[in-house]
Design a protein around this motif. Structure first.
Motif, PDB file in Angstrom:
ATOM      1  N   ALA A  18       0.852  -1.204   0.000  1.00 34.98           N
ATOM      2  CA  ALA A  18       0.000   0.000   0.000  1.00 34.98           C
ATOM      3  C   ALA A  18       0.883   1.249   0.000  1.00 34.98           C
ATOM      4  CB  ALA A  18      -0.909  -0.006   1.218  1.00 34.98           C
ATOM      5  N   ASP A  19       1.980   1.163   0.718  1.00 30.46           N
ATOM      6  CA  ASP A  19       2.888   2.304   0.787  1.00 30.46           C
ATOM      7  C   ASP A  19       3.497   2.582  -0.596  1.00 30.46           C
ATOM      8  OD1 ASP A  19       4.522   4.274   1.991  1.00 30.46           O
ATOM      9  OD2 ASP A  19       6.202   2.870   1.855  1.00 30.46           O
ATOM     10  N   VAL A  20       3.991   1.538  -1.254  1.00 28.57           N
ATOM     11  CA  VAL A  20       4.615   1.729  -2.568  1.00 28.57           C
ATOM     12  C   VAL A  20       3.605   2.299  -3.559  1.00 28.57           C
ATOM     13  CG1 VAL A  20       5.754   0.590  -4.488  1.00 28.57           C
ATOM     14  CG2 VAL A  20       6.220  -0.185  -2.189  1.00 28.57           C
ATOM     15  N   LEU A  21       2.373   1.805  -3.495  1.00 31.21           N
ATOM     16  CA  LEU A  21       1.367   2.248  -4.471  1.00 31.21           C
ATOM     17  C   LEU A  21       0.594   3.494  -4.004  1.00 31.21           C
ATOM     18  CD1 LEU A  21      -0.042  -1.210  -5.584  1.00 31.21           C
ATOM     19  CD2 LEU A  21       1.289   0.347  -6.972  1.00 31.21           C
ATOM     20  N   GLU A  22       1.001   4.040  -2.879  1.00 31.40           N
ATOM     21  CA  GLU A  22       0.344   5.219  -2.293  1.00 31.40           C
ATOM     22  C   GLU A  22      -1.143   4.974  -2.086  1.00 31.40           C
ATOM     23  OE1 GLU A  22       1.573   8.711  -4.465  1.00 31.40           O
ATOM     24  OE2 GLU A  22       3.679   8.121  -4.305  1.00 31.40           O
ATOM     25  N   LEU A  23      -1.434   3.852  -1.461  1.00 27.58           N
ATOM     26  CA  LEU A  23      -2.821   3.500  -1.162  1.00 27.58           C
ATOM     27  C   LEU A  23      -3.096   3.521   0.343  1.00 27.58           C
ATOM     28  CD1 LEU A  23      -3.520   0.506  -3.599  1.00 27.58           C
ATOM     29  CD2 LEU A  23      -4.799   2.653  -3.516  1.00 27.58           C
ATOM     30  N   THR A  24      -2.092   3.916   1.130  1.00 28.77           N
ATOM     31  CA  THR A  24      -2.257   3.847   2.594  1.00 28.77           C
ATOM     32  C   THR A  24      -3.494   4.623   3.077  1.00 28.77           C
ATOM     33  OG1 THR A  24       0.130   3.656   2.678  1.00 28.77           O
ATOM     34  CG2 THR A  24      -0.987   4.060   4.774  1.00 28.77           C
ATOM     35  N   THR A  48      -4.045   0.900 -18.851  1.00 26.03           N
ATOM     36  CA  THR A  48      -4.996   1.421 -19.853  1.00 26.03           C
ATOM     37  C   THR A  48      -6.004   2.392 -19.239  1.00 26.03           C
ATOM     38  OG1 THR A  48      -4.808  -0.697 -20.944  1.00 26.03           O
ATOM     39  CG2 THR A  48      -6.605   0.702 -21.670  1.00 26.03           C
ATOM     40  N   VAL A  49      -6.540   2.057 -18.057  1.00 22.58           N
ATOM     41  CA  VAL A  49      -7.600   2.904 -17.495  1.00 22.58           C
ATOM     42  C   VAL A  49      -7.048   4.036 -16.626  1.00 22.58           C
ATOM     43  CG1 VAL A  49      -9.380   1.122 -17.505  1.00 22.58           C
ATOM     44  CG2 VAL A  49      -7.917   1.343 -15.508  1.00 22.58           C
ATOM     45  N   ILE A  50      -5.732   4.109 -16.538  1.00 18.39           N
ATOM     46  CA  ILE A  50      -5.122   5.082 -15.631  1.00 18.39           C
ATOM     47  C   ILE A  50      -4.889   6.423 -16.333  1.00 18.39           C
ATOM     48  CG2 ILE A  50      -3.055   5.501 -14.211  1.00 18.39           C
ATOM     49  CD1 ILE A  50      -4.370   3.193 -12.994  1.00 18.39           C
ATOM     50  N   ASP A  51      -5.135   7.464 -15.590  1.00 17.75           N
ATOM     51  CA  ASP A  51      -4.918   8.823 -16.048  1.00 17.75           C
ATOM     52  C   ASP A  51      -3.448   9.016 -16.499  1.00 17.75           C
ATOM     53  OD1 ASP A  51      -5.549  11.840 -15.626  1.00 17.75           O
ATOM     54  OD2 ASP A  51      -3.745  11.468 -14.431  1.00 17.75           O
ATOM     55  N   PRO A  52      -3.193   9.721 -17.637  1.00 12.07           N
ATOM     56  CA  PRO A  52      -1.837   9.777 -18.192  1.00 12.07           C
ATOM     57  C   PRO A  52      -0.741  10.194 -17.211  1.00 12.07           C
ATOM     58  CG  PRO A  52      -3.393  10.827 -19.677  1.00 12.07           C
ATOM     59  CD  PRO A  52      -4.158  10.428 -18.459  1.00 12.07           C
ATOM     60  N   LYS A  73       3.900   7.827 -13.344  1.00 11.46           N
ATOM     61  CA  LYS A  73       4.332   7.584 -11.973  1.00 11.46           C
ATOM     62  C   LYS A  73       4.263   6.087 -11.641  1.00 11.46           C
ATOM     63  CE  LYS A  73       3.149   9.645  -7.591  1.00 11.46           C
ATOM     64  NZ  LYS A  73       2.169  10.517  -6.969  1.00 11.46           N
ATOM     65  N   LEU A  74       3.188   5.446 -12.064  1.00  9.54           N
ATOM     66  CA  LEU A  74       3.020   4.028 -11.739  1.00  9.54           C
ATOM     67  C   LEU A  74       4.043   3.149 -12.440  1.00  9.54           C
ATOM     68  CD1 LEU A  74      -0.801   3.340 -11.506  1.00  9.54           C
ATOM     69  CD2 LEU A  74       0.901   3.302  -9.708  1.00  9.54           C
ATOM     70  N   ARG A  75       4.401   3.545 -13.651  1.00  7.21           N
ATOM     71  CA  ARG A  75       5.434   2.788 -14.365  1.00  7.21           C
ATOM     72  C   ARG A  75       6.738   2.799 -13.579  1.00  7.21           C
ATOM     73  NH1 ARG A  75       3.937   4.945 -19.524  1.00  7.21           N
ATOM     74  NH2 ARG A  75       5.560   6.484 -19.287  1.00  7.21           N
ATOM     75  N   ARG A  76       7.050   3.983 -13.055  1.00  6.47           N
ATOM     76  CA  ARG A  76       8.281   4.076 -12.252  1.00  6.47           C
ATOM     77  C   ARG A  76       8.158   3.278 -10.974  1.00  6.47           C
ATOM     78  NH1 ARG A  76      10.808   9.812 -11.995  1.00  6.47           N
ATOM     79  NH2 ARG A  76      11.080   8.871  -9.968  1.00  6.47           N
ATOM     80  N   LYS A  77       6.960   3.281 -10.409  1.00  8.57           N
ATOM     81  CA  LYS A  77       6.717   2.486  -9.189  1.00  8.57           C
ATOM     82  C   LYS A  77       6.951   1.009  -9.477  1.00  8.57           C
ATOM     83  CE  LYS A  77       5.023   5.330  -6.067  1.00  8.57           C
ATOM     84  NZ  LYS A  77       5.907   5.567  -4.953  1.00  8.57           N
TER      85      LYS A  77
END
Ligand SMILES: Nc1ncnc2c1ncn2[C@@H]1O[C@H](COP(=O)(O)OP(=O)(O)OP(=O)(O)O)[C@@H](O)[C@H]1O
Length: 365
Positions: A124-130, A169-173, A178-182
């Motif tokens: 959750a921390d890595v994906l900023e879902l905390t 695909t469904v993620i905002d550009p 950011k997620l790719r780098r994550k």
């Protein structure tokens, strides 16, 4: 963790396939090494999802073998293969909290609660879902749901591999980047084999160390982003990677001259030697727009071309040119003189590729 080997793998969705065109996966051999960050890149319909589903066990191949660390797994279901798969669209349990969604794959395999908590908090921390952990998944945005979906794929550290099927695909550009780098960071941290399917070359090269380019059910090249750019193995890779794609000029040998239609090309002796004795009539020279040397004035051993269009892109320009009957593109940096109407072109030998029946062949100097 596993090394995944595809041996003589083929798949047809038809009960009685005849020719190669009846196969979604044409016979291929391929190895995904343990711990690699890979992308599977290709246009729509080339067989990426089919291949991924065969690896994960959602689909049994009609021919060949899938081996995990040398063991044949062809008919093992996904659960028995220890593979996590993240799909294009979120797969979350709406009525569960984000925490419970992330904990689900771990509870399924009987992980002790303390370890579940530790792992869920880490992912959750890595994906900023905390901040969302206590919220019900149904109240999340599409982006957040997909992050939960990805988290469910990442939460187990005992999986052989994680397969991502166009997960952004469904993620905002902006979040995409950011997620790719994550994902890359997660790969480095957890050292799990990851295969990331996409039709976007930028996505593939920012995520992967090595990219498998698929075309018509085959991997036509497996290499680093740089290798794919500098020495495409197949004309398709040349077109597909790079923007604009590679120039391909159909050629034939006339005595000791290399001709593109009626136009003689200045390409050096090594190419003449390599072309002579070829039986195919499908011969092409390939050169990237970046590597065409463009001169605004006449220079020795250069070919005269007509400038059809100049697209100014700030730090560089893309020129559309006509060389004889052949159209091609060239890139000119902003500090180089831009030609008007006429340009003199040279193709540096070390940047030129020879393609026979669409595949690159070695040209010895
Ligand atoms: N369930 C199926 N039944 C029959 N044909 C299928 C099925 N799934 C895929 N195909 C066909 O197999 C080929 C490869 O499809 P696949 O979905 O693997 O390609 P892809 O590269 O993942 O494309 P996309 O990016 O559009 O998902 C296509 O010609 C497709 O029409």
């Amino acid at each position: 963790m596993a090394e995944i080997t595809l041996k003589g793998l083929a798949h047809s969705y038809l009960p009685d396939p005849k020719g190669p065109e009846d196969y979604a996966i044409r016979e291929m051999d391929h190895v995904w090494h343990q711990g690699g960050a890979y992308a599977l890149l290709g246009p729509s319909g080339c067989g990426k999802s089919t291949l991924l589903n065969i690896i994960s066990g959602l689909l049994e191949p009609s021919g060949g073998e899938v081996l995990f660390d040398g063991e044949r797994v062809n008919s093992l279901p996904p659960e028995a293969r220890n593979i996590a798969q993240v799909f294009q669209f979120p797969v979350v349990y709406d009525t569960m909290t984000v925490f419970d969604n992330l904990a689900f794959p771990l509870r399924n395999i009987g992980t002790p609660p303390a370890r579940i908590k530790e792992r869920v908090l880490e992912v959750a921390d890595v994906l900023e879902l905390t901040p969302q952990l206590r919220r019900k998944a149904k109240n999340l945005t599409a982006d957040e749901k997909q992050k939960v979906s990805m988290g469910r794929g990442l939460v187990r550290d005992d999986v052989s591999a994680i397969l991502f099927d166009e997960p952004l695909t469904v993620i905002d550009p902006q979040l995409k980047w950011k997620l790719r780098r994550k994902l890359k960071e997660i790969h480095r941290r957890f050292n799990i084999t990851m295969v990331y399917v996409t039709h976007d070359q930028l996505e593939a090269s920012t995520f992967a160390d090595r990219i498998a380019v698929m075309y018509e059910g085959q991997v036509v090249q497996f290499g680093t982003p740089r290798e794919l750019f500098e020495a495409p193995n197949h004309t398709f890779v040349g077109y597909f990677i790079g923007s604009p794609g590679m120039n391909f000029l159909p050629v034939a040998l006339d005595g000791d001259r290399v001709m593109c239609g009626e136009t003689p090309l200045e390409v050096g002796e090594a190419f003449v030697r390599s072309l002579s004795g070829r039986h195919s009539t499908n011969l092409k020279l390939g050169i990237r727009p970046e590597f065409v040397a463009v001169h605004a004035e006449e220079v020795p051993d250069a070919m005269l071309a007509e400038v059809l269009d100049i697209q100014d892109l700030g730090t560089y320009a893309i020129l559309s040119l006509r060389l004889g009957e052949q159209r091609l593109k060239a890139r000119v940096e902003e500090d180089e003189p831009l030609p008007h109407k006429k340009a003199w072109l040279r193709f540096p030998s070390d940047r030129l590729g020879l393609y026979v029946d669409e595949y690159r062949v070695e040209v010895s100097p």
